[in-house]
Design a protein around this motif. Sequence first.
Motif, mmCIF file in Angstrom:
data_model
loop_
_atom_site.group_PDB
_atom_site.id
_atom_site.type_symbol
_atom_site.label_atom_id
_atom_site.label_comp_id
_atom_site.label_asym_id
_atom_site.label_seq_id
_atom_site.Cartn_x
_atom_site.Cartn_y
_atom_site.Cartn_z
ATOM 1 N N ALA A 1 50.930 21.596 72.665
ATOM 2 C CA ALA A 1 52.075 21.969 71.837
ATOM 3 C C ALA A 1 52.364 20.885 70.818
ATOM 4 O O ALA A 1 52.183 19.697 71.080
ATOM 5 C CB ALA A 1 53.310 22.195 72.698
ATOM 6 N N GLU A 2 52.831 21.310 69.641
ATOM 7 C CA GLU A 2 53.250 20.378 68.600
ATOM 8 C C GLU A 2 54.500 20.927 67.920
ATOM 9 O O GLU A 2 54.439 21.870 67.132
ATOM 10 C CB GLU A 2 52.149 20.167 67.556
ATOM 11 N N PRO A 3 55.662 20.370 68.222
ATOM 12 C CA PRO A 3 56.894 20.849 67.581
ATOM 13 C C PRO A 3 56.828 20.682 66.066
ATOM 14 O O PRO A 3 56.280 19.698 65.562
ATOM 15 C CB PRO A 3 57.979 19.939 68.183
ATOM 16 N N PHE A 4 57.400 21.652 65.346
ATOM 17 C CA PHE A 4 57.470 21.521 63.896
ATOM 18 C C PHE A 4 58.902 21.298 63.424
ATOM 19 O O PHE A 4 59.162 21.227 62.220
ATOM 20 C CB PHE A 4 56.848 22.736 63.197
ATOM 21 N N HIS A 5 59.823 21.143 64.393
ATOM 22 C CA HIS A 5 61.226 20.866 64.062
ATOM 23 C C HIS A 5 61.828 20.079 65.221
ATOM 24 O O HIS A 5 61.545 20.369 66.390
ATOM 25 C CB HIS A 5 61.997 22.172 63.844
ATOM 26 N N PHE B 1 50.551 31.194 57.868
ATOM 27 C CA PHE B 1 50.816 30.880 59.278
ATOM 28 C C PHE B 1 50.426 29.422 59.499
ATOM 29 O O PHE B 1 49.240 29.062 59.427
ATOM 30 C CB PHE B 1 50.002 31.810 60.169
ATOM 31 N N ALA B 2 51.419 28.568 59.759
ATOM 32 C CA ALA B 2 51.175 27.129 59.787
ATOM 33 C C ALA B 2 51.530 26.521 61.134
ATOM 34 O O ALA B 2 52.347 27.049 61.891
ATOM 35 C CB ALA B 2 51.988 26.442 58.686
ATOM 36 N N SER B 3 50.891 25.404 61.413
ATOM 37 C CA SER B 3 51.258 24.577 62.554
ATOM 38 C C SER B 3 51.403 23.152 62.057
ATOM 39 O O SER B 3 50.832 22.787 61.031
ATOM 40 C CB SER B 3 50.183 24.642 63.650
ATOM 41 N N SER B 4 52.161 22.349 62.768
ATOM 42 C CA SER B 4 52.418 20.945 62.452
ATOM 43 C C SER B 4 53.483 20.835 61.361
ATOM 44 O O SER B 4 53.365 21.455 60.291
ATOM 45 C CB SER B 4 51.145 20.214 62.024
ATOM 46 N N ALA B 5 54.501 20.031 61.622
ATOM 47 C CA ALA B 5 55.666 19.944 60.740
ATOM 48 C C ALA B 5 55.324 19.699 59.270
ATOM 49 O O ALA B 5 55.853 20.386 58.390
ATOM 50 C CB ALA B 5 56.623 18.875 61.252
ATOM 51 N N PRO B 6 54.473 18.715 58.935
ATOM 52 C CA PRO B 6 54.236 18.484 57.504
ATOM 53 C C PRO B 6 53.596 19.673 56.796
ATOM 54 O O PRO B 6 53.885 19.914 55.617
ATOM 55 C CB PRO B 6 53.309 17.260 57.476
ATOM 56 N N ARG C 1 51.583 16.894 71.107
ATOM 57 C CA ARG C 1 51.075 16.288 69.868
ATOM 58 C C ARG C 1 52.246 16.066 68.919
ATOM 59 O O ARG C 1 53.025 16.989 68.649
ATOM 60 C CB ARG C 1 50.045 17.229 69.243
ATOM 61 N N ILE C 2 52.384 14.835 68.407
ATOM 62 C CA ILE C 2 53.554 14.504 67.588
ATOM 63 C C ILE C 2 53.113 13.893 66.261
ATOM 64 O O ILE C 2 52.400 12.887 66.240
ATOM 65 C CB ILE C 2 54.483 13.511 68.313
#
Length: 630
Positions: A453-457, A513-518, A479-480
């Motif tokens: 998992a990688e939070p985006f917020h 469709f995106a993953s990862s905050a940046p 993952r951060i």
Amino acid sequence: MPTADVCFVPQTFLSQVLAAPAPLTQRVTAFAELSRINTLGMIMMAGSGHIGSSFSSVDIMSWVLAGELAHHTEQPNPGRFFSSKGHDAPAMYAVNIGLGRIDESLRTKLRRLDGLPGHPDTSIPSMITNTGSLGMGISKAKGFVFADRLKGAELPTYVLLGDGELQEGQIYESLAGAVNAGYSSITAIIDWNRIQSDTWVSKVSDLGDIEAKFASFGWNVRACDGNDVEAIASALAELRDAQGPGVLIAHTVKGKGVSFMEDFAPDGDLYAFHSGAPAIPVYLEALAELQARAGVLVGELGLGEVSYETVLLDRPVAPKPTTLVESWSNALGAMAARRADVVVLDGDLRKDLGLVQFAAEYPERFIECGIAEQDMVSQAGALALSGLLPISCSFACFLTTRPHEQILNNASEGTHLLYVGALAGIIPAGPGHSHQAVTDVAVMNALNGMLIAEPFHPSQMSSIVATLTDVHDGPAYLRICSVPLPFEEIPEPDLLDIGKGQVLREGSDVVLFASSAPLVLQALRASDALKELGISATVAATPWLNRMDPDWMASLVSPGKPLVVIENHVRSGGFGSTVAGALVQAGIAVPWLHVCVEGKQACGTNDEALAFHRLDAASITSRVQAFVNA
């Protein structure tokens, strides 16, 4: 906007210093002090870098490159020198610029695209091997010398190591073979400044009698004051005459040359000048000290006053944005308060991983492993077998690769562990490719039962951590991305079940469709730009990188509506592969474009790296426009 004149010593003047009519050690001493000024200037221009390690080692570098190897100028190749520890890259560049081996124009381009990478890279002249991942130096020296023997000319080979680096197991794997092979041409030099990333080496993982350890393997050992050029020269001369590989324990001072950078209390907890660029007033104070000493040394050479050049630095000041590391630290604290079985293991990165508060509040449940990822992960495996919940923390690039065999072993035992990898993805790009984790999802996804998992917020962090620790009953990887971001631009998401995402913005023509905050942020900005071009884009995001609910996927896309998958990872084995599998499972066929990290990771500012890899909003906009209109 504060401004300052960043000071540099021109290469022409450094050449005059080395050519002065004085003993070579005296000339190199002055050269090293002037190189400190240039090192500090480079770090100021970059806005980041490692001052303490560079300052402790610059006398060593200066003597080996301008003295030791210069003794053999009649030979076409007098020998080689490289640094294994990598953090001293600014000093390595400064010394080589001073010697005319690297273009002087690059002194203002540390950690910039098409400039000088954050850690040594073979694309730069005089950098003979890539470093940054620790522990490899002596092994690489052995490889160079073996190749020399095949070519019939064994060259003197000097490798610089950090003392914290000696916690890596590969160091000790490399020692016996060098003796057995009789590699007399290898000289290892240890920058023994006694402080690693966070604090004193002795507080992290005391190395004991390191001289006896090397000697027990058959190495010739000498020790000296590593900030005294004459002492370095004398000790290396003794090692040069000995049979077999040699090691010099160079006793140095971290931050050498600046009084307040040298000043770290014996009971100090976090050394302040390991990494980062100082504020302008701190820079000016440090510069004044360096210039005062340099002036004396140059005056003793009979060269008059030091010649300086200045470059104007404009450094904007803005409120410190939120990072996901902060939200992780808060979530960890809340979890630790309700779960007495939580044990945290750290790889010498308490500050960077947000573990300072946990270590202070729960010292009995905190294990500082130092720079020894394999040891850390195997300890975690036994803790899990003992009924505890171990959380192993390091930078993603080190956590997922070096101890991969140990993580695989843990996974085979069917236990519950959490791995937390910060600094994940293509940014921050300043440290360079050795610190940019863009294959970590693929590596971890190959393990049985792993949930990634990688939070985006930031608002997601607490619920995701709870899912990984309280709901999921197997190995998990959090993952951060460590980069500060304007999270106010990302709509606050709902609580998301495993495998599901959320539509953040509705559109009719294409799905981003995106993953990862940046990259979620870049997708939202691209959506705004596409709207101006007459293209209406849905923007969706998910924190789940290796699980995707086919039914939810079916609700996101529709036949004929193009899909663009955007991820902070290489093409193979990451989020895009998960999406492709979900589409197949759901029986959905749609045109799709995969936007991801391609090619060798670019070192530079974050904006430069995103643009280089065509992951910034402008590049995504143009790629989507071409895709939709094709």
